[in-house]
Scaffold this motif. Structure first.
Motif, mmCIF file in Angstrom:
data_model
loop_
_atom_site.group_PDB
_atom_site.id
_atom_site.type_symbol
_atom_site.label_atom_id
_atom_site.label_comp_id
_atom_site.label_asym_id
_atom_site.label_seq_id
_atom_site.Cartn_x
_atom_site.Cartn_y
_atom_site.Cartn_z
ATOM 1 N N LYS A 107 0.813 -1.218 0.000
ATOM 2 C CA LYS A 107 0.000 0.000 0.000
ATOM 3 C C LYS A 107 0.846 1.268 0.000
ATOM 4 N N SER A 108 2.138 1.130 0.225
ATOM 5 C CA SER A 108 3.007 2.297 0.375
ATOM 6 C C SER A 108 3.311 2.983 -0.941
ATOM 7 N N SER A 109 3.065 2.303 -2.056
ATOM 8 C CA SER A 109 3.292 2.839 -3.406
ATOM 9 C C SER A 109 4.765 3.003 -3.751
ATOM 10 N N GLU A 110 5.662 2.364 -3.005
ATOM 11 C CA GLU A 110 7.079 2.461 -3.362
ATOM 12 C C GLU A 110 7.464 1.458 -4.443
ATOM 13 N N PHE A 111 6.741 0.357 -4.559
ATOM 14 C CA PHE A 111 6.971 -0.588 -5.649
ATOM 15 C C PHE A 111 5.626 -0.871 -6.306
ATOM 16 N N ASP A 112 5.673 -1.392 -7.501
ATOM 17 C CA ASP A 112 4.429 -1.751 -8.162
ATOM 18 C C ASP A 112 4.623 -2.949 -9.080
ATOM 19 N N LEU A 113 3.489 -3.518 -9.476
ATOM 20 C CA LEU A 113 3.453 -4.651 -10.395
ATOM 21 C C LEU A 113 2.436 -4.310 -11.487
ATOM 22 N N PRO A 114 2.825 -3.511 -12.447
ATOM 23 C CA PRO A 114 1.855 -2.988 -13.418
ATOM 24 C C PRO A 114 1.161 -4.053 -14.240
ATOM 25 N N GLU A 115 1.821 -5.179 -14.483
ATOM 26 C CA GLU A 115 1.174 -6.238 -15.257
ATOM 27 C C GLU A 115 -0.004 -6.841 -14.496
ATOM 28 N N ARG A 116 0.032 -6.767 -13.173
ATOM 29 C CA ARG A 116 -1.046 -7.324 -12.349
ATOM 30 C C ARG A 116 -2.132 -6.293 -12.090
ATOM 31 N N SER A 117 -1.722 -5.055 -11.773
ATOM 32 C CA SER A 117 -2.658 -4.102 -11.186
ATOM 33 C C SER A 117 -3.057 -2.959 -12.110
ATOM 34 N N PHE A 118 -2.757 -3.085 -13.418
ATOM 35 C CA PHE A 118 -2.983 -1.932 -14.293
ATOM 36 C C PHE A 118 -4.454 -1.524 -14.382
ATOM 37 N N ALA B 20 -8.979 -1.087 -9.358
ATOM 38 C CA ALA B 20 -9.451 0.136 -8.715
ATOM 39 C C ALA B 20 -8.933 0.262 -7.289
ATOM 40 N N ILE B 21 -8.255 -0.758 -6.787
ATOM 41 C CA ILE B 21 -7.752 -0.775 -5.413
ATOM 42 C C ILE B 21 -6.326 -0.235 -5.381
ATOM 43 N N VAL B 22 -6.067 0.653 -4.433
ATOM 44 C CA VAL B 22 -4.733 1.240 -4.315
ATOM 45 C C VAL B 22 -3.847 0.277 -3.538
ATOM 46 N N ASN B 23 -3.372 -0.731 -4.212
ATOM 47 C CA ASN B 23 -2.472 -1.718 -3.623
ATOM 48 C C ASN B 23 -1.697 -2.356 -4.764
ATOM 49 N N ALA B 24 -0.372 -2.440 -4.600
ATOM 50 C CA ALA B 24 0.481 -2.894 -5.697
ATOM 51 C C ALA B 24 0.177 -4.311 -6.141
ATOM 52 N N VAL B 25 -0.347 -5.153 -5.241
ATOM 53 C CA VAL B 25 -0.584 -6.547 -5.600
ATOM 54 C C VAL B 25 -2.044 -6.818 -5.959
ATOM 55 N N ALA B 26 -2.871 -5.783 -5.972
ATOM 56 C CA ALA B 26 -4.264 -5.975 -6.368
ATOM 57 C C ALA B 26 -4.335 -6.236 -7.870
ATOM 58 N N PHE C 261 7.149 -3.888 -17.170
ATOM 59 C CA PHE C 261 7.696 -4.286 -15.886
ATOM 60 C C PHE C 261 6.728 -5.228 -15.182
ATOM 61 N N TYR C 262 7.258 -6.333 -14.678
ATOM 62 C CA TYR C 262 6.435 -7.170 -13.823
ATOM 63 C C TYR C 262 6.504 -6.661 -12.387
ATOM 64 N N TYR C 263 7.716 -6.312 -11.952
ATOM 65 C CA TYR C 263 7.900 -5.887 -10.562
ATOM 66 C C TYR C 263 9.103 -4.955 -10.507
ATOM 67 N N ALA C 264 8.940 -3.803 -9.903
ATOM 68 C CA ALA C 264 10.051 -2.840 -9.818
ATOM 69 C C ALA C 264 9.714 -1.772 -8.795
ATOM 70 N N VAL C 265 10.760 -1.065 -8.331
ATOM 71 C CA VAL C 265 10.545 0.140 -7.540
ATOM 72 C C VAL C 265 9.896 1.174 -8.446
ATOM 73 N N LYS C 266 8.857 1.796 -7.959
ATOM 74 C CA LYS C 266 8.032 2.659 -8.811
ATOM 75 C C LYS C 266 8.826 3.809 -9.414
ATOM 76 N N ASN C 267 9.698 4.444 -8.650
ATOM 77 C CA ASN C 267 10.468 5.569 -9.180
ATOM 78 C C ASN C 267 11.382 5.147 -10.326
ATOM 79 N N TYR C 268 11.972 3.959 -10.185
ATOM 80 C CA TYR C 268 12.871 3.467 -11.231
ATOM 81 C C TYR C 268 12.091 3.165 -12.507
#
Length: 679
Positions: A256-267, A270-276, A488-495
């Motif tokens: 939930k911290s939004s420091e990393f994300d998994l865009p292929e999963r959560s693109f 509607a839930i603000v969670n990287a693994v949703a 990206f499957y998984y990465a730090v969001k800023n990167y």
């Protein structure tokens, strides 16, 4: 003695079946053919974990995944506390190369799962010979092929053993079963996405309450009595499971911290969670995936990994049961599997949409086709054998010895049918699978630079540590290319944002170097940075870093300095890397004047910096990396990831899992000894 010989005979038969399976997959197990799909990634991450844990390091950070990422996501996928994983270390210490040790672990863990299935069917059916047949039919289905293309073995094994201990418990109400369920639950909740198990088990409980309401009430009362009589054990088991749940809860909070994300999963979530995950649809690959079912009734010459295969004999057994009176348990089992399959139709029915809207955890997993392998396939085999048993009981005298221990003139022809349809046919299909396999050297999957060498005086030195990344291009996760938002499957969001919104060639040139000294620093608020200016600084190697404000710092723009940034290479007297692990970097400096050091490994809030033992602020620098001020003179600088208490907790969990597993084994051995003495 007779009972002991009988048990040994059964396990000799089961072991022979496993050895036959080993022979069938010798090309994969002995490293002739390559892994495919998710199995490659799991090989990679398990190797990274084992390389570290074998030297006493619990890797909370992976410096090689997309320029540095928290490793918690991958740890959740592999279940890092599983005692069976550490067999890889044992095999390696015995002289077996890592790759072969890993494949041996996969094979033996599959055997453990098959033994669990045998025990489960025996417990439910009260028929050893039926359980043996179930073992062989599942062993020689396509479930075992997933060892080389997926990770589902890590989910299936603890789940099948949980159901064995569960059914044993509601019959005997013994401490061993309670402890066994506890250990299996601990494995399940620390392995990738426990929601498959929760769905299967909760649906089972609902159906039991519907079909066997009175019996369920009796069982519930007996469970309460057991808990009252064994308060200490119940308390310990509860604590054990809660302890195992904490890493998963911690990971969900971090998501939930939004420091990393998994865009292929959560693109599209509607839930603000990287693994949703967003709402799934049939075209995205549910249970009805045509690829999985492409060889279900023929075309075996094109068989490949990940394609469903069931020995045709199972279909025959299933049909035979339709000729007899249907039993209540068979209806319940059919509904159990049918409702799970219905979920996997996704948007083809309103069922999935309802569950996703009203049951929270349906927002966090998506690949419902996995239910086929870990649940529907073993359930269908058991249901078919239950049909067979009903049919044989219905025809009176036609009762082969392997069903009720009595001789029959049908024993030999039925044995030939079972052997031919349940073993010979699968071996033929596996031969086609071997011919269609991809010939690859598995060692090609190994990432460079991830093997730690502790033969040096300082045990934290990384083998062949480099100050540049020239040789790291072989790692697919270190390559820089023209990324799309979904690449990206998984990465730090800023990167991820930096790579998707800057000139990749300039960034690639900049990231060749892991450490850079600057004399000038320009501060900005959060993401309020001119990426064109940053890209130009990368292209021209300007002696200026860009850092995010912490305490209203003023820009340091001293133009009486070198024009170019100072990219650090090996051999310098004023900068030495004294130690390096996945969680820690130890540097010694001796500067003539203060410098701003940027360590080109991704910034993350759990990183801390210490100069001569005192904490120093880390600045998010050049949009995604770590920066710290280094005073003039001789100093020790340590970058450390993760709180020491969390690191200690992970070591504690390894010990806890070992303890519970050892306790369970001890109780089983003592019970067996007592039973032998009584006999």
């Amino acid at each position: 003695m007779t009972s002991l010989l009988s048990r040994l005979k059964i396990y000799i038969i089961l072991t022979c079946g496993f050895l036959l399976w080993i022979w069938s997959f010798r090309g994969y197990i002995f490293n002739e053919f390559g892994l495919v799909s998710d199995a490659v990634s799991y090989y990679d991450h398990i190797k990274f974990y084992i390389d570290n844990i074998a030297k006493g390091i619990f890797p909370l950070w992976d410096p090689y995944w997309n320029n540095g990422s928290p490793n918690e996501f991958f740890l959740r996928r592999i279940g890092p506390y599983n005692p069976f994983l550490f067999s890889i270390i044992l095999f390696n210490k015995l002289g077996i190369p890592y790759t072969n040790a890993y494949l041996l672990f996969l094979s033996l863990y599959y055997f453990v799962g098959m033994l669990g299935y045998y025990q489960l069917v025996k417990q439910v059916s009260k028929d050893k010979r039926l359980a043996v047949l179930a073992y062989f039919l599942l062993m020689f289905s396509s479930l075992g092929t997933l060892n080389f293309s997926s990770f589902l073995l890590l989910i299936f094994v603890p789940m099948v053993w949980f159901f064995f201990f569960f059914f044993r418990f509601i019959e005997q109400y013994d401490r061993i079963s309670a402890l066994g369920m506890t250990f299996c639950l601990m494995l399940i909740v620390t392995t990738y996405i426990p929601f498959y198990f929760l769905t299967i088990f909760f649906l089972f409980l609902i159906l039991v309450m519907i079909f066997y309401f009175k019996d369920a009430n009796i069982v519930l009362k007996k469970i309460i009595i057991f808990v009252i009589k064994n308060k200490g054990l119940f308390f310990l088991c509860t604590v054990f499971v809660i302890c195992a749940l904490i890493p998963g809860i911690n990971f969900m909070r971090a998501a939930k911290s939004s420091e990393f994300d998994l865009p292929e999963r959560s693109f599209n979530s509607a839930i603000v969670n990287a693994v949703a995950v967003g709402k799934q649809s049939v075209v995205q690959g549910g249970i009805v995936s045509p690829t999985i079912f492409s060889r279900l009734f023929g075309g075996y010459a094109q068989m490949k990994l990940g394609v469903l295969y069931i020995p045709p004999l199972v279909y025959l057994f299933f049909i035979l049961g339709l000729l007899t009176r249907v039993k209540k348990r068979q209806v319940m089992i059919f509904l159990w599997g049918g409702l799970i399959a219905l979920m996997g139709l996704y948007d083809a029915t309103p069922f999935y949409g309802f569950l996703k809207q009203y049951i929270f955890y349906f927002n966090y997993f998506r690949n419902f086709q996995f239910f086929i392998w870990i649940f529907l396939l073993p359930l269908f085999i058991y249901l078919s054998l239950d049909h067979l048993k009903s049919f044989l009981e219905a025809v009176g005298n036609w009762k082969p010895r392997w069903i009720n221990g009595k001789s029959s003139r049908w024993h030999i022809p039925l044995f030939i049918l079972v052997f031919t349809g349940g073993i010979i046919h699968p071996l033929t299909v596996y031969d086609f699978l071997r011919k269609n396999a991809v010939i690859t050297n598995l060692y090609d999957y190994d990432r460079r630079g991830t093997a730690f060498d502790f033969s040096n005086k300082d045990k934290f030195i990384l083998k062949n540590f480099r100050f540049d990344r020239i040789d790291e291009g072989s790692d697919k996760n270190s390559r820089l290319s023209n990324y799309t938002p979904m690449s990206f499957y998984y990465a730090v969001k800023n990167y991820r944002f930096l790579l998707q919104n800057s000139d990749n060639q300039a960034l690639k040139q900049y990231l060749r170097y892991k450490f850079v000294f600057y004399d000038q620093v320009k501060f900005h608020k959060n993401d309020d940075i001119d990426l064109k200016e940053l890209t130009l600084a990368f292209e021209e190697n300007k002696n200026i870093a860009f850092a995010v404000l912490k305490n209203n710092e003023k820009d340091i723009l001293n133009f009486n300095t070198a024009e170019k940034a100072d990219y650090i290479l090996e051999g310098r007297l004023d900068f030495k890397v004294k130690g390096y692990t996945s969680n820690k970097v130890h540097i010694q400096t001796n500067l003539s004047q203060a410098k701003f050091l940027v360590y080109n490994d991704n910034f993350y809030s759990d990183w801390k910096a210490f100069i001569d033992g005192r904490e120093s602020p880390i600045y998010r620098s050049n949009y995604s990396f770590k920066g710290v001020w280094i005073p003039e003179g001789a100093h020790d600088i340590v970058f450390r990831f993760g709180q020491p208490i969390w690191l200690a907790y992970n070591y504690f969990l390894i010990v806890l899992f070992m303890f519970v597993f050892g306790w369970l084994i001890q109780q089983v051995i003592l019970t067996k000894k007592e039973a032998t003495v009584e006999q």
